[in-house]
Design a protein around this motif. Structure first.
Motif, PDB file in Angstrom:
ATOM      1  N   LYS A   1     -26.530  19.222  -1.294  1.00 24.20           N
ATOM      2  CA  LYS A   1     -27.153  19.191  -0.284  1.00 24.20           C
ATOM      3  C   LYS A   1     -25.960  19.189   0.753  1.00 24.20           C
ATOM      4  O   LYS A   1     -25.062  18.566   0.613  1.00 24.20           O
TER       5      LYS A   1
ATOM      6  N   GLY B   1     -19.599  16.960   3.774  1.00 20.96           N
ATOM      7  CA  GLY B   1     -20.636  16.457   3.506  1.00 20.96           C
ATOM      8  C   GLY B   1     -21.503  16.379   2.298  1.00 20.96           C
ATOM      9  O   GLY B   1     -22.682  16.618   2.183  1.00 20.96           O
TER      10      GLY B   1
ATOM     11  N   SER C   1     -23.079  16.385   9.237  1.00 21.36           N
ATOM     12  CA  SER C   1     -23.106  15.280  10.196  1.00 21.36           C
ATOM     13  C   SER C   1     -21.596  14.640  10.649  1.00 21.36           C
ATOM     14  O   SER C   1     -21.262  14.282  11.645  1.00 21.36           O
TER      15      SER C   1
ATOM     16  N   ASP D   1     -24.620  18.504   4.396  1.00 20.02           N
ATOM     17  CA  ASP D   1     -24.986  17.291   5.385  1.00 20.02           C
ATOM     18  C   ASP D   1     -23.541  17.365   6.405  1.00 20.02           C
ATOM     19  O   ASP D   1     -22.617  16.803   6.051  1.00 20.02           O
TER      20      ASP D   1
END
Length: 122
Positions: free
Chosen positions: A7, A69, A11, A9
């Motif tokens: 995944k 991430g 952020s 990510d």
């Protein structure tokens, strides 16, 4: 780790960039420029069973995966580093690396898409 568990990510990168698309693009470019070469070196050292070099390169790759991430990949890379450094479970290193290598192709593609959307916001 399997590919389904992978995944992306961003952020953390977005936080560090403080809203700067240009900074995010620069970091993605740096990752896309350096990481494939690190993966090639890692593959070479694994095939040579040069475990100290495997540990060193895995150590270099780990923070870049965290920065993008991809925690599951970072954890898997940390496992490779620890096994190589401690000379334990050496037979698990190559299969773990092969999964990461396959995942990296997907990761590079996703990062290119993110970069394109940052360069051409709709």
């Amino acid at each position: 780790m399997d590919n389904a568990g992978f995944k992306l990510d961003l952020s953390y990168l977005k936080d560090v960039a403080s809203g700067s698309d240009e900074f995010m693009i620069d970091m993605i470019d740096l990752f896309l420029d350096q990481t494939p070469a690190y993966f090639e070196q890692l593959e070479q050292f694994i095939s040579e069973e040069n475990w100290s070099k495997v540990a060193d390169i895995a150590h270099k790759i780990k923070p870049t995966l965290a920065f993008m991430g991809v925690d599951s990949a970072r954890e898997s890379m940390a496992g490779i580093e620890q096994n190589a450094r401690n000379l334990v479970n050496l037979e698990a290193i190559s299969p773990a690396f092969q999964i990461l290598k396959e995942m990296s192709v997907q990761l590079y593609k996703q990062l290119e898409e993110v970069k394109a959307s940052l360069q051409n916001p709709s």
